[in-house]
Scaffold this motif. Structure first.
Motif, PDB file in Angstrom:
ATOM      1  N   GLY A   1      -6.475  -7.621 -24.773  1.00 44.28           N
ATOM      2  CA  GLY A   1      -5.254  -7.676 -23.977  1.00 44.28           C
ATOM      3  C   GLY A   1      -4.433  -6.402 -24.011  1.00 44.28           C
ATOM      4  O   GLY A   1      -4.818  -5.369 -24.567  1.00 44.28           O
ATOM      5  N   GLY A   2      -3.267  -6.484 -23.413  1.00 43.17           N
ATOM      6  CA  GLY A   2      -2.347  -5.370 -23.240  1.00 43.17           C
ATOM      7  C   GLY A   2      -1.556  -5.598 -21.975  1.00 43.17           C
ATOM      8  O   GLY A   2      -1.980  -6.360 -21.092  1.00 43.17           O
ATOM      9  N   GLU A   3      -0.391  -4.992 -21.893  1.00 42.74           N
ATOM     10  CA  GLU A   3       0.458  -5.182 -20.714  1.00 42.74           C
ATOM     11  C   GLU A   3       0.576  -3.936 -19.836  1.00 42.74           C
ATOM     12  O   GLU A   3       0.786  -4.047 -18.630  1.00 42.74           O
ATOM     13  N   LEU A   4       0.453  -2.739 -20.423  1.00 49.10           N
ATOM     14  CA  LEU A   4       0.656  -1.512 -19.663  1.00 49.10           C
ATOM     15  C   LEU A   4      -0.096  -0.371 -20.335  1.00 49.10           C
ATOM     16  O   LEU A   4      -0.083  -0.257 -21.568  1.00 49.10           O
ATOM     17  N   ILE A   5      -0.742   0.473 -19.538  1.00 43.58           N
ATOM     18  CA  ILE A   5      -1.446   1.653 -20.045  1.00 43.58           C
ATOM     19  C   ILE A   5      -0.878   2.877 -19.349  1.00 43.58           C
ATOM     20  O   ILE A   5      -0.812   2.934 -18.113  1.00 43.58           O
ATOM     21  N   LEU A   6      -0.457   3.876 -20.139  1.00 41.14           N
ATOM     22  CA  LEU A   6       0.103   5.113 -19.622  1.00 41.14           C
ATOM     23  C   LEU A   6      -0.819   6.272 -19.983  1.00 41.14           C
ATOM     24  O   LEU A   6      -1.299   6.365 -21.114  1.00 41.14           O
ATOM     25  N   HIS A   7      -1.053   7.171 -19.030  1.00 41.03           N
ATOM     26  CA  HIS A   7      -1.888   8.336 -19.318  1.00 41.03           C
ATOM     27  C   HIS A   7      -1.396   9.529 -18.524  1.00 41.03           C
ATOM     28  O   HIS A   7      -0.474   9.444 -17.693  1.00 41.03           O
ATOM     29  N   GLY A   8      -2.025  10.695 -18.771  1.00 38.77           N
ATOM     30  CA  GLY A   8      -1.723  11.921 -18.050  1.00 38.77           C
ATOM     31  C   GLY A   8      -3.010  12.544 -17.554  1.00 38.77           C
ATOM     32  O   GLY A   8      -3.865  11.889 -16.995  1.00 38.77           O
ATOM     33  N   HIS A   9      -3.146  13.863 -17.779  1.00 39.36           N
ATOM     34  CA  HIS A   9      -4.377  14.627 -17.581  1.00 39.36           C
ATOM     35  C   HIS A   9      -4.639  15.045 -16.140  1.00 39.36           C
ATOM     36  O   HIS A   9      -4.986  16.201 -15.884  1.00 39.36           O
ATOM     37  N   THR A  10      -4.494  14.164 -15.171  1.00 38.27           N
ATOM     38  CA  THR A  10      -4.847  14.511 -13.789  1.00 38.27           C
ATOM     39  C   THR A  10      -3.712  15.194 -13.029  1.00 38.27           C
ATOM     40  O   THR A  10      -3.951  15.733 -11.942  1.00 38.27           O
ATOM     41  N   HIS A  11      -2.491  15.143 -13.568  1.00 42.96           N
ATOM     42  CA  HIS A  11      -1.309  15.712 -12.917  1.00 42.96           C
ATOM     43  C   HIS A  11      -1.007  15.002 -11.594  1.00 42.96           C
ATOM     44  O   HIS A  11      -0.405  15.596 -10.689  1.00 42.96           O
ATOM     45  N   LEU A  12      -1.399  13.761 -11.476  1.00 41.15           N
ATOM     46  CA  LEU A  12      -1.198  13.011 -10.242  1.00 41.15           C
ATOM     47  C   LEU A  12      -0.348  11.761 -10.495  1.00 41.15           C
ATOM     48  O   LEU A  12      -0.308  11.237 -11.608  1.00 41.15           O
ATOM     49  N   ALA A  13       0.291  11.288  -9.433  1.00 40.51           N
ATOM     50  CA  ALA A  13       1.027  10.024  -9.495  1.00 40.51           C
ATOM     51  C   ALA A  13       0.097   8.924  -9.001  1.00 40.51           C
ATOM     52  O   ALA A  13      -0.057   8.722  -7.794  1.00 40.51           O
ATOM     53  N   THR A  14      -0.554   8.230  -9.908  1.00 35.25           N
ATOM     54  CA  THR A  14      -1.520   7.202  -9.517  1.00 35.25           C
ATOM     55  C   THR A  14      -1.243   5.892 -10.233  1.00 35.25           C
ATOM     56  O   THR A  14      -0.657   5.854 -11.322  1.00 35.25           O
ATOM     57  N   ARG A  15      -1.680   4.821  -9.586  1.00 43.04           N
ATOM     58  CA  ARG A  15      -1.677   3.485 -10.198  1.00 43.04           C
ATOM     59  C   ARG A  15      -3.064   2.889 -10.015  1.00 43.04           C
ATOM     60  O   ARG A  15      -3.605   2.853  -8.910  1.00 43.04           O
TER      61      ARG A  15
END
Length: 310
Positions: free
Chosen positions: A217-231
């Motif tokens: 489980g989990g409720e939210l995952i945050l990442h970077g790396h691509t320099h993009l605003a994605t969901r």
């Protein structure tokens, strides 16, 4: 309500002077990339403007998902340490490293030492123990779980990885915090989604990561790396888990990399009503060459909602 801000890919500038010895390594390719692609488009002025606006939003906590530096030089790591002190108290700022923070062999060990106060879990902080990943910090009803995908790679490669030991401990933390009824936020630098990054920049172990969260489980995952605003979204035990990326916090408006969106941060308002979690996401960022910052979009990320890529 808990307000969590997310920034990533700081890439502090300018680069310090490099010696010839430092250039005789993978750093030569990174130096050329900086001079040709990032020097003029990623600046400290942009970062300062963004952070100032973020602080006016009065977040309860700030998540920083890696790439604070460029070539992981000692002087860069020290500069990033000083910058983190201005960003917030270590108890209020959680950091995970990115591939640029582990640019050459041995760099990640130094990164963990320089930035330890911002990367220690609650248990490690209370015992003044070394940094370990994944780490757990609990703030109110929110569990902040830091996973490291950072590793040194060959020239022209920027992959990350997650291996069995870290995945197993991540599952244990997710179980423990799930039983406590906490809202679980996983922070990682590389996107744990297939196709989100090109092959030479991908996360190795995406399947292992996804199997872990699908089971635990989990409720939210945050990442970077691509320099993009994605969901994106990945499967949880019986719901969809949002996977969110934010543009680089230093990217100016236009410039040599005008195919990248300008600097932005995300703000998440997390609340529980009648035992049901909700999470509203607000994107704020630079919208013109005058570095005006406005709200760009708002999204309802209520747990269990079906999200689509954007």
């Amino acid at each position: 309500m808990f307000r969590l801000a997310h920034i990533s890919d700081i890439h502090l500038s300018p680069l310090p002077a490099l010696t010839l010895r430092e250039l005789i390594s993978k750093r030569i390719t990174g130096y050329i990339n900086w001079r040709s692609n990032r020097k003029d488009s990623m600046t400290g002025g942009t970062l300062d403007t963004l952070v100032a606006d973020m602080k006016t939003q009065a977040p309860d906590h700030i998540a920083v998902t890696g790439d604070l530096v460029n070539l992981a030089l000692d002087e860069e790591l020290e500069t990033a340490q000083r910058w983190l002190k201005t960003l917030g108290d270590p108890a209020d700022v959680s950091v995970v490293p990115g591939n640029h923070d582990a640019y050459v062999p041995g760099a990640l060990k130094k990164t963990r030492r320089f930035w330890a106060p911002w990367m220690r879990g609650d248990r490690e902080a209370s015992a003044n123990s070394p940094v370990e990943f994944p780490y757990l910090r609990v703030r109110g009803d929110v569990a902040l779980i830091g996973v490291s995908s950072a590793r040194a790679t060959a020239p022209f490669m920027a992959t990350g990885d997650i291996r069995e030991r870290q995945a197993r401990k991540l599952g244990e933390i997710l179980d423990e915090t799930g039983e406590r009824g906490l809202f679980r936020v996983i922070m990682i630098h590389h996107p744990p989604v297939r196709g989100a990054a090109p092959s030479h920049k991908r996360l190795l172990g995406i399947g292992l990561f996804q199997r872990t969260v699908r089971k635990h489980g989990g409720e939210l995952i945050l990442h970077g790396h691509t320099h993009l605003a994605t969901r994106y979204e990945i499967e949880g035990p019986s719901w969809k888990i949002p996977v969110i990326c934010v543009p680089s916090a230093s990217q100016g408006f236009g410039g040599n990399q005008n195919h990248r969106p300008p600097a932005a941060f995300n703000l998440f308002a997390i609340a529980k009503t009648n035992a049901v979690w909700s999470c509203q996401m607000v994107e704020r960022g630079i919208v013109d060459e005058h570095m005006t910052i406005r709200t760009i979009r708002e999204h309802d990320l209520t747990v269990g909602a079906v999200l689509t890529s954007v």
